[in-house]
Every structure is written in structure tokens, then in C-alpha cells.
Design an enzyme around this catalytic site. Structure first.
Site, PDB file in Angstrom:
ATOM      1  N   GLU A  30      72.417 164.739 114.539  1.00  0.00           N
ATOM      2  CA  GLU A  30      72.498 164.816 115.929  1.00  0.00           C
ATOM      3  C   GLU A  30      73.428 166.212 116.279  1.00  0.00           C
ATOM      4  OE1 GLU A  30      70.363 163.666 118.226  1.00  0.00           O
ATOM      5  OE2 GLU A  30      71.093 161.483 117.915  1.00  0.00           O
ATOM      6  N   ASP A  33      70.296 170.581 115.347  1.00  0.00           N
ATOM      7  CA  ASP A  33      69.064 171.303 115.443  1.00  0.00           C
ATOM      8  C   ASP A  33      69.191 172.886 115.791  1.00  0.00           C
ATOM      9  OD1 ASP A  33      69.477 170.661 118.051  1.00  0.00           O
ATOM     10  OD2 ASP A  33      67.212 170.059 118.612  1.00  0.00           O
ATOM     11  N   SER A  64      51.737 163.308 139.616  1.00  0.00           N
ATOM     12  CA  SER A  64      52.039 162.228 138.545  1.00  0.00           C
ATOM     13  C   SER A  64      51.387 160.892 139.050  1.00  0.00           C
ATOM     14  CB  SER A  64      53.315 162.151 138.089  1.00  0.00           C
ATOM     15  OG  SER A  64      54.211 161.207 138.945  1.00  0.00           O
ATOM     16  N   GLY A 117      65.737 159.162 131.267  1.00  0.00           N
ATOM     17  CA  GLY A 117      66.922 159.166 131.283  1.00  0.00           C
ATOM     18  C   GLY A 117      67.512 158.328 130.260  1.00  0.00           C
ATOM     19  N   GLY A 119      67.438 159.018 126.907  1.00  0.00           N
ATOM     20  CA  GLY A 119      67.661 159.552 125.670  1.00  0.00           C
ATOM     21  C   GLY A 119      66.459 159.682 124.724  1.00  0.00           C
ATOM     22  N   LEU A 120      65.365 159.417 125.314  1.00  0.00           N
ATOM     23  CA  LEU A 120      64.170 159.072 124.330  1.00  0.00           C
ATOM     24  C   LEU A 120      63.239 160.124 124.756  1.00  0.00           C
ATOM     25  CD1 LEU A 120      63.679 155.463 124.869  1.00  0.00           C
ATOM     26  CD2 LEU A 120      64.676 156.395 122.940  1.00  0.00           C
ATOM     27  N   SER A 123      61.339 164.323 128.447  1.00  0.00           N
ATOM     28  CA  SER A 123      61.059 165.609 128.932  1.00  0.00           C
ATOM     29  C   SER A 123      59.970 166.375 127.795  1.00  0.00           C
ATOM     30  CB  SER A 123      62.135 166.501 129.246  1.00  0.00           C
ATOM     31  OG  SER A 123      63.000 166.470 128.172  1.00  0.00           O
ATOM     32  N   GLU A 155      61.472 174.892 128.248  1.00  0.00           N
ATOM     33  CA  GLU A 155      62.747 173.982 128.538  1.00  0.00           C
ATOM     34  C   GLU A 155      63.991 175.029 128.613  1.00  0.00           C
ATOM     35  OE1 GLU A 155      62.862 170.207 127.001  1.00  0.00           O
ATOM     36  OE2 GLU A 155      64.938 170.023 127.779  1.00  0.00           O
ATOM     37  N   ASP A 167      63.072 167.785 119.639  1.00  0.00           N
ATOM     38  CA  ASP A 167      62.329 166.749 120.315  1.00  0.00           C
ATOM     39  C   ASP A 167      60.886 167.253 120.304  1.00  0.00           C
ATOM     40  OD1 ASP A 167      64.789 165.811 120.605  1.00  0.00           O
ATOM     41  OD2 ASP A 167      65.072 166.477 122.619  1.00  0.00           O
TER      42      ASP A 167
HETATM   43  C1  GLA Z   1      68.558 166.680 123.036  1.00  0.00           C
HETATM   44  C2  GLA Z   1      68.147 167.988 122.800  1.00  0.00           C
HETATM   45  C3  GLA Z   1      67.682 168.185 121.251  1.00  0.00           C
HETATM   46  C4  GLA Z   1      68.831 167.869 120.357  1.00  0.00           C
HETATM   47  C5  GLA Z   1      69.520 166.467 120.803  1.00  0.00           C
HETATM   48  C6  GLA Z   1      70.817 166.400 120.164  1.00  0.00           C
HETATM   49  O1  GLA Z   1      67.803 165.517 122.633  1.00  0.00           O
HETATM   50  O2  GLA Z   1      67.050 168.160 123.534  1.00  0.00           O
HETATM   51  O3  GLA Z   1      67.187 169.514 120.880  1.00  0.00           O
HETATM   52  O4  GLA Z   1      69.998 168.856 120.330  1.00  0.00           O
HETATM   53  O5  GLA Z   1      69.868 166.687 122.431  1.00  0.00           O
HETATM   54  O6  GLA Z   1      70.621 166.166 118.680  1.00  0.00           O
END
Ligand code: GLA
Length: 377
Positions: A30, A33, A64, A117, A119-120, A123, A155, A167
Site C-alpha cells: 500500500e 506504487d 451516466s 468512496g 476505496g475500491l 475512478s 487522473e 489501480d
Molecule cells: C490510491 C491510488 C493508488 C495507490 C493507492 C495506495 O488508490 O490511486 O495509486 O497509491 O491509493 O496504495
């Protein structure tokens, strides 16, 4: 109404193509990246669909299924990374990132099924569904790695969120049944089989429903600390440093930079360790790695929050093999590994613990590792 029918009702004619791209769960690695590290996410079954049609003019019209009475209109010539707007900015950013390859106007209707929202990575799912479709329609024939970089650029430079490459890469490159071991420096990959069901296990996704706004400063601040630590250590990225080298150079860094770097270097190590454990079906070992990563994200990287900590602690108190917060942090989801037989009771206990703490009721998901972006049949 179906996506194609709504498209026809809103715009002219039928879509030329419908593409889909998934959200993700990151198993381990985490915030590493953007430090050129290794990560191991997998794609979830929830995905975003994009129906697209080229138009003879240079107009861009976006809507949408979630807000079908709003049509956002602009022109190919007016795409500016201004930082203004809402969800449609992610789509405009992708069109912008394709540059001169996009030679006509577009009508785009998206249907998002990745929880927002949480965290999945809704986007990345949005960006990649559109990027995959445009690549097909305009026959740009980019590799998946090139498309991931293009979506990341949308992004970073158009939306203004300094995310890494994880992601978008997993949304495009994932394969069903596997986690994706990704080297974020050269984007080489290895598919790592992730068959929890055969071991009688399931990975519970706990959406804490706590606020999660990566465009806020916390994410960018963590990234800046890691980059300044690397610069002071005289290396390209923290991936190029071992823990003993970090210890030897302690005096070069501020206390905060040291803590951030310690998390990064150890979490990259945990990715490799987790691959070994998975290959040996050592799920107790995997659980321990998840728990260690959470402690590091909480105490060294300081991006957890009370809701995420409670989710992980309550999971551990209810027979989880291990769990951790995932994604950018400051809210969103946690994951916890369980024996299937223990899940129902654990969900009840976690929900009860949230109630007692006065937090919003958490949402529970589960997902098998799913496939990356594709044309929708
Ligand atoms: C978000 C970012 C990713 C990564 C994670 C944390 O999802 O889009 O690039 O940095 O946070 O691991």
C-alpha cells in the site's frame, strides 16, 4: 432501462461499443506504487460500463445511468485540465490524454457499479472502461500498460490527483482467479493464483463508509514525503533502499520521512513474502502479513482512521486470520481473511462494534478475483 436503450433515448442512435472495467481490492503493497515498488491487487467483480459512439462533429456529450437527466457537454477543443467539474472530469481527462488520436466528437454513457468512496477504485474503473473503448474505436492499439499510463495521466494531470499506477493497471490487466503481482517500475506482471475458496476461506471487504477524499491533501503529502526521503537518500525511489541502508542513513531524514520510508520498504518486502505464502497455501502466514501491514499503515504511515482500525480489530477479535485497511486511506474499506464458517458471526460482531462506537453502519462485500477490462458482450 438497459444501458443501450438509455443511450438511444439520450443520444442519437445506438452505441458503437460497450466496454467494462472493474474496481479493485489491494491485497498487499500500500502506497508503494508511486515509490516504484511491487503491489498485489486483484480486480473485483463490480465494474463500470461505458457505452460510446463517435459523432461527426467535435462535441463531447457525457451522461451516466446514475444521473440520466444530466448531460455534460463540451467540445474536443475545450478540454482543459482546469480542476473543475465532477465525475465527468475522469472521462474528459481520458479523452484529453488520448490527444490527437481522438479525431471526432463522442457520446458516452457510463453505468458505474463500483461503490463510490469505498476505496475500491471506482475512478480507475471509470477511466479504464472509457480508455479501453476509445482504444478500440480509434484503433490506437495501445498495450494494456500504455493504456494504464494514459489513464493515470488523465487522473494526475487533468483531474489533479497524484495517484500511482496500481489501480489503472489492475483494472486493465487482471485475470479471473488471480491476484496481479505488478512491478510498478516497469509494469511487468505475474498472475498469482488466489483460490481462497478451495482452502475454505473468504476475504471480507468491509466498507466503513467513512469519508474518503483522495483529492484532499493527505495522499499528496505522503507521496511528497516519500519522494523527499528518496532524494535525500540519493536514490531514484524508495524501492531502491533496504531497511539496513535506511537505518544507516537515519540522520539524513526527518523523523517523519524515516517513518514513511520504513513503511514503504517493509510493505514492499511484505508483497514478496505474501507471494511466497500464497504459493505455499500458507494462509495463516498471509493473515499475519495483512495484520502487520495494517499496523504499519496505522502507526508509521498514519493514514488509517478510527473506523478502519475498529473494522480490523473487530475482525481479529472474531477469528479473522488477519486484515488491514486498503487503498489511499483516511476512510474507505478494510479487508479481513476468514474461514467461510466464521463470516456470518464476524459480520454481526463488526456491525455491533460500529454501532457501539457511534459509527455509520458498515457495508460488507465479498468478491472473487475477477477479469480486467474487456468489450462487453
Ligand atoms: C490510491 C491510488 C493508488 C495507490 C493507492 C495506495 O488508490 O490511486 O495509486 O497509491 O491509493 O496504495
Amino acid at each position: 432501462m438497459s444501458l443501450a436503450n438509455t443511450f438511444t433515448a439520450l443520444f442519437s442512435g445506438n452505441p458503437e461499443i460497450v466496454c467494462e472495467a472493474p474496481g479493485r481490492v489491494n491485497l498487499i503493497g500500500e502506497h508503494v506504487d508511486y515509490c516504484d515498488g511491487f503491489v498485489m491487487p486483484f480486480a473485483i467483480s463490480d465494474r463500470t460500463y461505458a457505452a460510446i459512439k463517435r459523432c461527426p462533429d467535435r462535441k463531447i456529450r457525457i451522461s451516466s445511468m446514475q444521473r440520466p437527466n444530466e448531460i455534460f457537454e463540451t467540445s474536443l477543443d475545450d478540454l482543459q485540465p482546469s480542476g473543475e467539474g465532477n465525475w465527468e472530469r475522469y472521462i474528459c481527462g481520458v479523452i484529453w490524454a488520448f490527444g490527437d488520436h481522438i479525431t471526432s466528437g463522442l457520446e458516452i454513457l457510463v453505468d458505474g457499479h463500483v461503490a463510490l468512496g469505498a476505496g475500491l477504485s471506482s475512478s480507475a474503473a471509470l477511466e479504464c472502461s472509457v480508455a479501453f473503448g476509445l482504444d478500440q474505436l480509434f484503433e490506437t492499439r495501445f498495450s494494456l500498460a500504455q493504456l494504464a499510463k494514459l489513464a493515470q495521466r488523465a487522473e494526475n494531470d487533468f483531474v489533479g490527483m497524484p495517484c500511482g499506477i496500481m489501480d489503472q493497471s489492475v483494472s486493465l490487466m487482471a485475470q479471473a482467479g488471480n491476484a496481479l503481482l505488478l512491478d510498478c517500475r516497469d509494469l511487468s506482471t505475474e498472475q498469482i493464483p488466489l483460490d481462497l475458496a478451495s482452502a475454505g476461506l473468504e476475504l471480507l471487504i468491509i466498507d466503513t463508509q467513512a469519508h474518503h477524499a483522495l483529492v484532499d491533501g493527505g495522499y499528496a503529502e505522503r507521496r511528497a514525503s516519500c519522494e523527499s526521503a528518496a532524494a535525500k537518500l540519493g536514490i531514484k525511489a524508495l524501492r531502491d533502499c533496504s531497511i539496513s541502508e535506511l537505518e544507516d542513513s537515519r540522520s539524513k531524514l526527518t523523523e517523519l520521512e524515516y517513518m514513511r520510508a520504513e513503511h514503504i520498504i517493509n510493505d514492499i518486502g511484505r508483497v514478496h513474502e505474501c507471494v511466497d505464502r500464497l504459493k505455499n497455501n500458507d494462509f495463516i502466514g498471509v493473515g499475519n502479513i495483512l495484520a502487520k501491514s495494517h499496523a504499519s499503515l496505522r502507526d508509521l504511515f498514519e493514514i488509517s482512521c478510527p473506523e478502519l482500525n475498529l473494522a480490523v480489530d473487530a475482525a481479529l477479535e472474531n477469528n479473522s486470520l488477519g486484515g488491514r485497511m486498503i487503498g489511499g486511506g483516511f476512510g474507505g474499506s478494510a479487508i479481513a481473511l476468514f474461514k467461510v464458517a466464521d463470516i456470518a458471526q464476524a459480520k454481526r460482531a463488526i456491525a455491533e462494534a460500529f454501532k457501539e462506537a457511534g459509527f455509520t453502519e458498515p457495508r460488507f462485500f465479498t468478491s472473487l478475483p475477477s477479469a480486467g477490462a474487456s468489450v462487453t458482450n
